[in-house]
Scaffold this motif. Structure first.
Motif, PDB file in Angstrom:
ATOM      1  N   ILE A 167      82.993  47.088  59.805  1.00 49.93           N
ATOM      2  CA  ILE A 167      82.342  47.364  58.519  1.00 49.93           C
ATOM      3  C   ILE A 167      83.349  47.931  57.524  1.00 49.93           C
ATOM      4  N   ALA A 170      85.364  45.050  56.275  1.00 46.93           N
ATOM      5  CA  ALA A 170      84.580  44.068  55.530  1.00 46.93           C
ATOM      6  C   ALA A 170      84.088  44.613  54.198  1.00 46.93           C
ATOM      7  N   TRP A 171      83.556  45.837  54.195  1.00 50.33           N
ATOM      8  CA  TRP A 171      82.910  46.352  52.984  1.00 50.33           C
ATOM      9  C   TRP A 171      83.332  47.782  52.627  1.00 50.33           C
ATOM     10  N   SER A 173      85.808  49.106  50.920  1.00 45.18           N
ATOM     11  CA  SER A 173      86.174  49.383  49.532  1.00 45.18           C
ATOM     12  C   SER A 173      84.959  49.365  48.609  1.00 45.18           C
ATOM     13  N   GLN A 174      83.980  48.519  48.934  1.00 50.12           N
ATOM     14  CA  GLN A 174      82.779  48.436  48.096  1.00 50.12           C
ATOM     15  C   GLN A 174      81.877  49.646  48.245  1.00 50.12           C
ATOM     16  N   ILE A 175      81.790  50.204  49.450  1.00 49.76           N
ATOM     17  CA  ILE A 175      80.867  51.328  49.683  1.00 49.76           C
ATOM     18  C   ILE A 175      81.593  52.665  49.749  1.00 49.76           C
TER      19      ILE A 175
END
Length: 286
Positions: A167, A170-171, A173-175
């Protein structure tokens, strides 16, 4: 000799289908210039070809040689059960490698560097320290907690940590997940691994087999383990180049069949005599 001929005839179809499948994969990878991966899969082909027939033949001859001391047990069925035992041991040996244990040790600096760590070597040193301390801890608790219980808890923790790392890649930087998140779960993964599969695998392999096939069976399982070690060493850079997140998700998925084999097939050996462990196999119902 009759047993050998029978096994040879039966194996021609299964082995050749497996051989053709892997040969096609190796040819494709060779053409696409992934030579190291092709070589690794080629060795896997050899492993499948070498293992299937000789293992079954050796087990049947061993059972026939020792059949006089096993009363009330159908020898053909017993040979099948022992074959399952050897395959189960080989499976947990090779699956343990594809759950990421050596991948993170071999390629830790690269993984940390790709994650944006300023000092990836320091993080790798932390991995080594956690691995060493946890292994020492495992020595003192392995007989108190039990082999399979440590596996259940440790591999469950590995799945959670591998999913968290996936995670992050995958994500993250976004969260808004930072390096501390990744390092925490990375070290937790190493802890769970070192206290379970890394500490237990050779202990369990040396205990789980019946006396009549223990030497041969452990040799085969050890061979499977080192084949897995070689393959994961060659495949990890390819996987990381494909997808960092996907690599860790794959490692997490590979933990599931490992747990199922441990739960359904492998006996608990803690506190058991060798005779009791042998009885576990010989008394299994059809």
């Amino acid at each position: 000799m009759e047993h050998f001929i029978s096994l040879l005839v039966r194996s021609v179809f299964v082995d050749n289908m497996v051989f053709a499948f892997f040969l096609g994969m190796c040819s494709y990878l060779a053409v696409s210039k992934s030579v190291k991966t092709a070589i690794g899969l080629g060795i896997a082909v050899i492993f499948v070809q070498v293992i299937t027939l000789p293992v079954n033949y050796l087990l049947q001859t061993t059972v026939l040689a020792n059949g006089a001391i096993i009363e009330g047990v159908d020898l053909t069925f017993l040979a099948f059960i022992l074959f399952i035992a050897v395959i189960a041991g080989s499976a947990i040996a090779i699956l343990g490698q594809f759950m990421g244990v050596n991948a993170v040790l071999y390629y830790g600096p690269k993984i940390f560097a790709d994650a944006g760590f300023d000092n990836p070597m320091f993080s790798t040193v932390l991995v080594g320290v956690v691995n060493m301390v946890t292994t020492i801890l495992a020595v003192f608790i392995i007989d108190k907690v039990g082999r399979k219980q440590l596996i259940y808890w440790g591999v469950s923790g590995m799945i959670i940590c591998l999913m968290a790392i996936g995670i992050y890649f995958a994500w993250g930087s976004q969260i808004g997940l930072g390096n501390g998140f990744m390092l925490t779960f990375f070290l937790a993964y190493v802890f769970c691994c070192a206290i379970s599969i890394s500490a237990i695998v050779f202990v369990l392999l040396s205990e789980m087999y019946p006396n009549s096939v223990r030497g041969r069976a452990m040799s085969i399982a050890g061979f499977a383990l080192w084949i897995g070690t070689y393959l994961i060493g060659q495949l990890t850079p390819v996987l990381l180049g494909w997808s960092q997140a996907g690599t860790f998700f794959i490692f997490a998925v590979m933990c599931v069949p490992y747990m199922l084999i441990m739960w359904k097939v492998v006996p608990e050996t803690t506190g058991k005599t060798l005779e009791e462990i042998e009885a576990y196999w010989t008394n299994r119902k059809k």
